[in-house]
Design a protein around this motif. Sequence first.
Motif, PDB file in Angstrom:
ATOM      1  N   GLU A  51      14.658  84.019  -4.742  1.00  0.00           N
ATOM      2  CA  GLU A  51      15.677  85.202  -5.445  1.00  0.00           C
ATOM      3  C   GLU A  51      14.442  86.116  -6.498  1.00  0.00           C
TER       4      GLU A  51
ATOM      5  N   CYS B   1      33.722  90.233  -0.607  1.00  0.00           N
ATOM      6  CA  CYS B   1      34.355  89.863  -1.846  1.00  0.00           C
ATOM      7  C   CYS B   1      33.389  89.723  -3.077  1.00  0.00           C
ATOM      8  N   LEU B   2      33.969  90.752  -4.181  1.00  0.00           N
ATOM      9  CA  LEU B   2      33.073  90.723  -5.324  1.00  0.00           C
ATOM     10  C   LEU B   2      34.141  90.118  -6.533  1.00  0.00           C
ATOM     11  N   GLY B   3      35.099  89.754  -6.022  1.00  0.00           N
ATOM     12  CA  GLY B   3      36.094  89.045  -6.804  1.00  0.00           C
ATOM     13  C   GLY B   3      36.817  90.091  -7.603  1.00  0.00           C
ATOM     14  N   ALA B   4      36.824  91.358  -7.286  1.00  0.00           N
ATOM     15  CA  ALA B   4      37.751  92.263  -8.344  1.00  0.00           C
ATOM     16  C   ALA B   4      38.716  92.814  -7.306  1.00  0.00           C
ATOM     17  N   CYS B   5      39.493  91.988  -6.876  1.00  0.00           N
ATOM     18  CA  CYS B   5      40.252  92.281  -5.600  1.00  0.00           C
ATOM     19  C   CYS B   5      41.444  93.289  -6.132  1.00  0.00           C
TER      20      CYS B   5
ATOM     21  N   LEU C 200      41.257  96.089  -7.815  1.00  0.00           N
ATOM     22  CA  LEU C 200      40.667  97.362  -7.991  1.00  0.00           C
ATOM     23  C   LEU C 200      40.152  97.912  -6.680  1.00  0.00           C
TER      24      LEU C 200
ATOM     25  N   TYR D   4      29.996  99.206 -11.047  1.00  0.00           N
ATOM     26  CA  TYR D   4      31.211  99.133 -10.290  1.00  0.00           C
ATOM     27  C   TYR D   4      32.099 100.578 -10.141  1.00  0.00           C
TER      28      TYR D   4
ATOM     29  N   THR E 167      34.938  91.312 -15.187  1.00  0.00           N
ATOM     30  CA  THR E 167      34.344  92.098 -14.129  1.00  0.00           C
ATOM     31  C   THR E 167      35.402  93.228 -13.825  1.00  0.00           C
ATOM     32  N   CYS E 168      36.610  92.953 -13.808  1.00  0.00           N
ATOM     33  CA  CYS E 168      37.699  93.996 -13.487  1.00  0.00           C
ATOM     34  C   CYS E 168      37.783  94.902 -14.571  1.00  0.00           C
TER      35      CYS E 168
ATOM     36  N   ALA F 168      40.067  86.005  -3.432  1.00  0.00           N
ATOM     37  CA  ALA F 168      40.303  84.737  -4.520  1.00  0.00           C
ATOM     38  C   ALA F 168      39.333  84.900  -5.586  1.00  0.00           C
ATOM     39  N   TYR F 169      39.804  85.225  -6.660  1.00  0.00           N
ATOM     40  CA  TYR F 169      38.860  85.382  -7.926  1.00  0.00           C
ATOM     41  C   TYR F 169      39.358  84.677  -9.189  1.00  0.00           C
TER      42      TYR F 169
ATOM     43  N   ARG G 146      36.208  82.926 -10.886  1.00  0.00           N
ATOM     44  CA  ARG G 146      35.070  84.029 -11.468  1.00  0.00           C
ATOM     45  C   ARG G 146      35.861  84.077 -12.678  1.00  0.00           C
TER      46      ARG G 146
ATOM     47  N   ARG H 215      28.260  81.504  -6.953  1.00  0.00           N
ATOM     48  CA  ARG H 215      28.006  82.429  -6.062  1.00  0.00           C
ATOM     49  C   ARG H 215      27.066  83.685  -6.882  1.00  0.00           C
ATOM     50  N   ASN H 216      26.092  84.134  -5.984  1.00  0.00           N
ATOM     51  CA  ASN H 216      25.385  85.356  -6.703  1.00  0.00           C
ATOM     52  C   ASN H 216      26.086  86.613  -6.755  1.00  0.00           C
ATOM     53  N   GLU H 217      27.215  86.704  -6.347  1.00  0.00           N
ATOM     54  CA  GLU H 217      27.934  88.013  -6.448  1.00  0.00           C
ATOM     55  C   GLU H 217      28.690  88.029  -7.472  1.00  0.00           C
ATOM     56  N   TYR H 218      28.575  87.200  -8.613  1.00  0.00           N
ATOM     57  CA  TYR H 218      29.240  86.878  -9.904  1.00  0.00           C
ATOM     58  C   TYR H 218      28.296  87.200 -10.994  1.00  0.00           C
ATOM     59  N   PRO H 219      27.766  88.326 -11.185  1.00  0.00           N
ATOM     60  CA  PRO H 219      26.466  88.255 -12.081  1.00  0.00           C
ATOM     61  C   PRO H 219      27.172  87.950 -13.645  1.00  0.00           C
TER      62      PRO H 219
END
Lengths: 281, 616
Positions: A24, A116-120, A122, A132, B34-35, B222-223, B226, B257-261
Amino acid sequence: MKTEIAGILEKHEGDRGGLISILEDVQARYSYLPAEALKFVADGTGRSLVDIYGVATFYKSFSLKPRGKHLCSVCVGTACHVRGAPVIAGEFERQLDASVGATTEDNEFTLETVNCLGACALGPIVVVDGHYFSNVNSSQVKRIIKKTHVGLDEAEIKADRRLYLHTVSCSRCNHSLMDPDHKIDGSPSVRVTASFERKHGWLRLSSLYGSFAVESEYPIRSDEIVDFFCPHCHTDLKGASACPLCNAPMVAMLVRAGGIVQICSRRGCKGHMLDLDGAGV
Amino acid sequence: MERLTSIEDFKAMQDRLVSERDYSKPSIVIPAGTCGQASGANDLIRVTKRELLDRGLTDKIRLRITGCHGFCEAEPSVLIQPTGTFYPNVKIEQMVRIVEAVRDNQVLDDLLFVDPATGKAVEKQSDIPFFKTQVRTILARSENIDPIRIFNFIRNGGYSALAEVLGKGEPSQVVEEIKRSGLRGRGGAGFPTGAKWELLANQQNGHGKFLVCNADEGDPGAYMDRSVLEGNPHSIIEGMLIGGYATGANEGVIYVRNEYPLAIKHLLIALRQSRGFGLLGDDILGTGFSFDIKLVRGAGAFVCGEETALMRSIEGKMGEPRQRPPFPIEKGVDGKPTAINNVETWANIPLIIADGAEKFAKIGTNGNTGTKIFSLVGKIKNTGLVEVPMGITIEKVVTDIGGGASGKAKIKAVQTGGPSGGCIPAERFDLPIDYDSLAEAGSIMGSGGMIVMDETTCMVDVAKYFMSFLKDESCGKCFTCRKGIQRMHEIVEDISEGQGTLEQIDLLEELALSVKDTTMCGLGQTASNPVLSTLQYFRQEYVEHIENQRCPAGVCKALITYSINENCTGCTLCAKTCSEGAISGDKKQRHVIDSESCTRCGACVTVCKFDAVEVA
C-alpha cells in the motif's frame, strides 16, 4: 527507488500483515506497483517474488499498471446500482473515452468502479481523489471532470464564504502574532519564527481559516517537521496534541475571539484543529 | 498526556471531566461522518465556527462534531442539545440563523423537519417518526461523542466498563455475563458470543491468544460498521479490551477495509490516544493486564470478510479461505487461538457490562436479544441507519421507520444479507427480523444491509447484479464456486437479454443448489441465495422475460424502449442531454426518440420535468 523501498520496509519492520501495508505504501508513493519495486520488496522481505506477485494481484486496490493523476471511483454497490450507478459509470467511460479499469491517454484520469463506499443513502456516489460527490446524475459527470481538472482543493479566496479571518496570539505571552504589513491572501499574515536544520527565519501563514498559503524566509522541504517559536517571547509554540493526519506535533496559538487553533508542524500537511472552548483532546 | 497508572486515577479523571462540564450550556451538534461530509457538513462546521468567533459566543455555545446519527436522508443535519431540536438538510445561509436562534434560545419553525404524513413540523429529534420506533442503544451514543477526542468519550461513561471488570478481577465472570446477555454475533451468522469467548478462554495459552475485530464490511449496501467506527471508535477498543481480559488474549487486530478512510483515521487517532493514557498496551491502569491492538487495512477483497480468509490477509497473504476445522478458536492468526467478532458485536460489549446482562436481554425476543442496526437503503423514503430491537417485523421497519416507498411505485421486496442473502417479498413483511426467521425465508440476517426494492426494480437484474459481483469476488479456490457462479451469471444474463429459455430456469436452479452444496467457505455456500430466493418468490418475472420478451420493471436494456408521450412541452432539455443525439424535435414541439441510436442510458428520464419519457 531501491533506497525508497528500503525506507518503506524499515518502517514496517516487525509489522503484522506487513506485506499488504508495504505494498500500500509503495503504491501510495508511485501510484502503482512497478515491477522493479516488487523485486526490491521480495529481496528485502526474503519472500519469493511469486508470493509478492500473488498478493499484488489478489487484492483489487493494487495496480500493476501506472495510474493517472486523478483517481475516479464510481460506486457500484447495491444501493447505488438500483439508483442507476451503471449509467453513471457508462457516462464516465464516454466522457473520458476510457473503459472502467483503464487510464486516459493523457494520463490524467484512471476510472474505477468500487463495491460500496458505505454512503448508500446518497447514491449514486462518485469519489474523485478523496472528494465525495453524492446523488450524481449523468448530466453532472462532465462538470465533475472539469472541476477535477481545475483542482478540487482550490478555494477561491475572494468568493468563498466559508473562509474567514482569525486573529491569533502567542499562547505564552499573549502578544499578537499578526503582521498587518505583510499580507497573504490580501489579509494580514500570521508571523512566527521557524526553525529547522539549524536554520532560523520567519514564516508567515495565511490568517484565513481554510487557506493553506505559507511563505517563509528559507525554503522548507515538503514533509519537513518545523519548530515554531513566538517572535516576541521566543517560546516554543508546540501544543499538547499530535496531528490527527500524520502524528507530527501540533503548533498551538490562541484565537483572539476565543479558543485555540492548532496546526500541524509538518510542511505540506493540512492537519489542523480549531477548539472553540479550548478543550484539547 | 498524563498516563493513568491506576483504576482510581482513571475514576478521578472521569469525575473531574463530568464535574467540569456545564450541562445547561447549549451545544450545536453537527454529524460529519462520510455521508455528512459528502453532503456538506464540513461547510456548516466552518460557518458555525466563524459565527461563534465573530459574535463572541465561544464561551456561551458549544460546537460538537460527531459521527453519523443515522438519518442520512436529512444530511447535513444539525442537532441542538439539550433541547433536542433537529434541523434537517441545513444550508450554509441557514446555519447563520441557527446560531443566532441558539443564542436567543429560540426555535426556527421554518427549518424544522416536516412529517410527510401529517404535514406538521416536528421540533424534537425524538418525536420524528424515523427515530421514534427505534431503540438506539449504540447509535445514540455517537451523538454525544466527538470521535477524535477521548475526553468526550470518557466523560460520557467511556472506559468505565473496562475499569469495572479490571477492578473486579474475575475474567470468568465477564464471560458469564456475556453468555447471560444472549448476545449473538452481529456479523450475520449469529454464533453466541459468550460461548465463543468461553471456548477461547479454555484454550491453552502457550503462545498467546488473539482477538480480531472484523471491520471488513464488504456487503454492498451495508454501512453500520463504518458509522460505528467513525462515530465511536473508542467503544470498539473498550469492547476488545474487555474481551481480551475475559479470554486471556493479549493481542488484537482491527481489520478495516480500505474503502473507509475516515474510519481508519478515527481509529488510528483513538488507538493513539488510549495508548497515551495507559488504557491500551502494557500494564493497563496499573493492573498488570496487557493488551495491544493493531490496525490492519484490507486491500479490496470481498472474500476477506470470511473468517479464515481474513486471518490469512492479516498474516499478509492472499486472502483465500481454508477448510474448517480447525476452527480459528483452535488455530487462528499465526496458529494462535483466535476469536473473531464483528464491529457491532464489540460495540455491544461495554453496554452489556455497564448496564448488566439482564437489561440487554430484555430487549428483543427470546434467543434473539438486544438491538441490531440495519442500513435501510434503496427505494425508501427515509434512508438511513436504523437500530431496532431484534424480532421487530420487516413491515414496521419499512413503513413506520422508513416511511414507505420513495417514489410512486409500490415496494415489492427487501433484500437482506448482501450478496449472500436473498429477497423477501412484500407478502412476507410480517416476518420478525431475527437470525432464524430470515434463514427460514431463504435469506439471511447478514451484517444488516436492507435494500428496499419497488416495482421499478427488476428481480432478474438484481440476480444478475449479485452474480456479477460474486463472479468477480470469488477467490477461485473451489471449482464449483469459480465456474458455477460464472455459469449462473451467464444464464441470468441471457434471460435478461431475452435470449433465455424455460429449460434454463430449471438448469439455473439445479446449478444454484450444487454450488451451495459443494463449496467450502461461506461465500460459495451462500452465493446461490440471490438466485434461489428470486426464483422462489419472483419466478413469474423470469418467465415474463423469456416468454413475452418483456421486463416488467423496465430495467433490462435489451427488452425496453424509450418513447416520449404527449406530456412533452418541447423544452429541448432531453435532446441537449442525450449524448448519442438520439432525440430530435423542434422547440415547443413534441420530441421523438430514435430507438436505433438510443442506448437506453436513462439520462432523458432523469432530466425530464414533465414525466414525458416513458419506458416500456
